[in-house]
Every structure is written in C-alpha cells, then in structure tokens.
Design an enzyme around this catalytic site. Structure first.
Site, PDB file in Angstrom:
ATOM      1  N   GLY A  12       7.360   0.638 -12.097  1.00  0.00           N
ATOM      2  CA  GLY A  12       6.230   0.795 -13.008  1.00  0.00           C
ATOM      3  C   GLY A  12       6.125  -0.241 -14.118  1.00  0.00           C
ATOM      4  O   GLY A  12       5.605   0.062 -15.191  1.00  0.00           O
ATOM      5  N   ASN A  14       4.137  -2.739 -14.033  1.00  0.00           N
ATOM      6  CA  ASN A  14       2.689  -2.951 -14.188  1.00  0.00           C
ATOM      7  C   ASN A  14       2.043  -1.788 -14.937  1.00  0.00           C
ATOM      8  O   ASN A  14       1.156  -1.993 -15.761  1.00  0.00           O
ATOM      9  CB  ASN A  14       2.027  -3.151 -12.819  1.00  0.00           C
ATOM     10  CG  ASN A  14       2.186  -4.572 -12.326  1.00  0.00           C
ATOM     11  OD1 ASN A  14       1.534  -5.490 -12.811  1.00  0.00           O
ATOM     12  ND2 ASN A  14       3.086  -4.768 -11.372  1.00  0.00           N
ATOM     13  N   ARG A  66       0.700  13.825   8.081  1.00  0.00           N
ATOM     14  CA  ARG A  66       0.053  12.810   7.227  1.00  0.00           C
ATOM     15  C   ARG A  66      -1.302  13.317   6.730  1.00  0.00           C
ATOM     16  O   ARG A  66      -1.705  13.073   5.605  1.00  0.00           O
ATOM     17  CB  ARG A  66      -0.123  11.528   8.052  1.00  0.00           C
ATOM     18  CG  ARG A  66      -0.367  10.311   7.216  1.00  0.00           C
ATOM     19  CD  ARG A  66       0.920   9.897   6.504  1.00  0.00           C
ATOM     20  NE  ARG A  66       0.646   8.931   5.457  1.00  0.00           N
ATOM     21  CZ  ARG A  66       1.566   8.435   4.653  1.00  0.00           C
ATOM     22  NH1 ARG A  66       2.823   8.827   4.726  1.00  0.00           N
ATOM     23  NH2 ARG A  66       1.249   7.572   3.724  1.00  0.00           N
ATOM     24  N   VAL A  93      -0.485   3.733   2.216  1.00  0.00           N
ATOM     25  CA  VAL A  93      -1.808   3.411   2.772  1.00  0.00           C
ATOM     26  C   VAL A  93      -2.808   4.439   2.232  1.00  0.00           C
ATOM     27  O   VAL A  93      -2.603   5.644   2.353  1.00  0.00           O
ATOM     28  CB  VAL A  93      -1.779   3.446   4.327  1.00  0.00           C
ATOM     29  CG1 VAL A  93      -3.175   3.206   4.889  1.00  0.00           C
ATOM     30  CG2 VAL A  93      -0.787   2.415   4.848  1.00  0.00           C
ATOM     31  N   ASN A 108      -6.308  -2.982  -6.806  1.00  0.00           N
ATOM     32  CA  ASN A 108      -4.895  -3.116  -6.446  1.00  0.00           C
ATOM     33  C   ASN A 108      -4.371  -4.454  -6.971  1.00  0.00           C
ATOM     34  O   ASN A 108      -5.109  -5.440  -7.023  1.00  0.00           O
ATOM     35  CB  ASN A 108      -4.785  -3.094  -4.911  1.00  0.00           C
ATOM     36  CG  ASN A 108      -3.357  -3.264  -4.423  1.00  0.00           C
ATOM     37  OD1 ASN A 108      -2.435  -2.580  -4.882  1.00  0.00           O
ATOM     38  ND2 ASN A 108      -3.151  -4.176  -3.487  1.00  0.00           N
ATOM     39  N   HIS A 110      -1.661  -7.367  -6.033  1.00  0.00           N
ATOM     40  CA  HIS A 110      -0.815  -7.845  -4.933  1.00  0.00           C
ATOM     41  C   HIS A 110      -0.065  -9.096  -5.402  1.00  0.00           C
ATOM     42  O   HIS A 110      -0.683  -9.993  -5.986  1.00  0.00           O
ATOM     43  CB  HIS A 110      -1.658  -8.153  -3.695  1.00  0.00           C
ATOM     44  CG  HIS A 110      -0.810  -8.562  -2.535  1.00  0.00           C
ATOM     45  ND1 HIS A 110      -0.095  -7.650  -1.772  1.00  0.00           N
ATOM     46  CD2 HIS A 110      -0.511  -9.780  -2.030  1.00  0.00           C
ATOM     47  CE1 HIS A 110       0.598  -8.303  -0.857  1.00  0.00           C
ATOM     48  NE2 HIS A 110       0.360  -9.599  -0.988  1.00  0.00           N
ATOM     49  N   GLY A 149      -9.479  -2.326   4.828  1.00  0.00           N
ATOM     50  CA  GLY A 149      -8.443  -3.199   5.371  1.00  0.00           C
ATOM     51  C   GLY A 149      -7.232  -3.225   4.439  1.00  0.00           C
ATOM     52  O   GLY A 149      -7.248  -2.602   3.371  1.00  0.00           O
ATOM     53  N   ASP A 151      -5.353  -5.307   1.918  1.00  0.00           N
ATOM     54  CA  ASP A 151      -5.482  -6.486   1.032  1.00  0.00           C
ATOM     55  C   ASP A 151      -6.698  -7.353   1.381  1.00  0.00           C
ATOM     56  O   ASP A 151      -6.680  -8.567   1.183  1.00  0.00           O
ATOM     57  CB  ASP A 151      -4.208  -7.357   1.073  1.00  0.00           C
ATOM     58  CG  ASP A 151      -2.952  -6.585   0.679  1.00  0.00           C
ATOM     59  OD1 ASP A 151      -3.064  -5.680  -0.172  1.00  0.00           O
ATOM     60  OD2 ASP A 151      -1.877  -6.875   1.219  1.00  0.00           O
TER      61      ASP A 151
END
Ligand code: GAR
Length: 197
Positions: A12, A14, A66, A93, A108, A110, A149, A151
């Site tokens: 964490g 970020n 899931r 995901v 997000n 990356h 998708g 990224d």
C-alpha cells in the site's frame, strides 16, 4: 467532493501516497471513502486504519467459486457509492460486471510504460524483472482507465524513469515508485476530482 474507493492487495505505498496527498491538499475535492483489500494482514489495512478510512477484506479464499467472490466484491464496492475506484496495486482481475457498471470510473497504476511489459502475468516485481531481462534503459509508470482487457484502457498519465546499471528488480521497483507512481496516481485523482480530464 469525489468519493474515492481504493483497492489494494499488499503493502500500500501507493495508497499511502494518495492519503498523504489528500491530507496535504495536493489533491483537492476528494474524499477517501474506503479501502478494500483482497488479502488479509497486509500493511495497506494498517495504513487505512491510521488514516481513519474504513477498510475491509474481500478474499477469494472465503468463497466456493469465483462467481460468488465477484458478486460479493461488487456488492462491497457498491456499498461505498464511489465516484472513482482506484486500483493501487490491486492484483485481482476485475469482474466484467464491475467494469460495465463503473465504465470510465476505474483507474489503475501499472509499473511500466504501457504498452511495454504489461498484460497478463505482468504485475509487481515481475514487470521489473522483465524490463531488466530485456535490457531497456528507460522504464516508468502509467495510470490508465480500466477496460475489459488487461492494461489496455485509455492512458491518463505516464512518466519515464531511468534504468541504471546494476539495478535489481527491487531497486528499479523502488525508483519507479518514488519518481513516478507516488506522483502520478495522486495527480490523476486530482485531475478527475477537478474536472480536468
Ligand atoms: C505497484 O508497483 C503497482 O504499480 C503494482 O503493484 C505495486 C503495488 O505496490 N501494480 C501492478 O503491477 C498492477 N499490474 P504498493 O502496494 O506498495 O502500492
């Protein structure tokens, strides 16, 4: 005020950068309404508690399938009524249903310059291992919107970071966090909160 929900899986740092930036006024018009972790016992949860932000765990391990996990995750996300969902090292995901429901409302971070070293299997240290194995001289970080998708969503911000001789994946990861990630993610939130995007 933009209601921001942060989703995490681990340390964490970020999340901490976001908390600090909201506190210092670097990010405005923003309320951190909750933190969801998919893992128990991670430092992110302590960071949220220290900052007085409601936090909880929603772990796939607690569900038989899931689908059940995905349904519960979406239910928990909805409960915060977020205007923006920030994936800050959330290594799960995202269920399609959630992406449909929160179109253009999930971002997000990356740890590479997309489209390099991204997609399925590229997360955390693996990204930096791949960058070093390829011998790139520059890497960096990207903040992007999340689509179906991996990224592949529209890019919001990117920052390049130099790869130095003798870097290990850990050293490169730390430099990219310090020079790029911890700045870009708060900056992207501030842009969205203030209608600059
Ligand atoms: C960060 O480097 C983030 O960019 C990465 O995981 C790390 C989480 O660190 N995310 C991904 O790889 C997503 N594909 P943190 O928990 O200290 O913020």
């Amino acid at each position: 005020m933009l209601r921001v929900l942060v989703m995490v899986s681990g340390g964490g740092t970020n999340l901490q950068a976001i908390i600090d930036a909201v506190k210092s006024g670097e990010v405005t018009n923003t309320e951190l309404v909750g933190v969801i972790s998919n893992n128990y016992g991670v430092k992110s949860l302590d960071r949220a508690a220290l900052a007085g932000i409601p936090a909880e765990v929603c772990s796939a391990k607690d569900f038989a399938s899931r689908d059940e996990f995905n349904d519960r995750l979406l239910e928990r996300v909805d409960s915060y009524k977020p205007d923006l969902i920030v994936l800050a090292g959330f290594l799960v995901v995202i269920p399609e249903k959630m992406i449909d429901k929160y179109e253009n409302k999930i971002i997000n971070i990356h740890p590479s310059l997309i489209p390099s070293f991204c997609g399925t299997g590229y997360y955390g240290l693996k990204v930096h291992e791949a960058a070093l194995a390829r011998g790139v001289k520059v890497s960096g970080a990207t903040v992007h919107f999340v689509d179906k998708g991996t990224d592949t969503g529209p890019i919001i911000l990117q920052k390049a970071v130099e790869v130095k001789k003798g870097d290990t994946p850990e050293v490169l990861q730390r430099r990219i966090m310090e020079e790029a990630e911890w700045k870009l993610l708060p900056q992207a939130i501030d842009m969205i909160a203030n209608g600059k995007l």
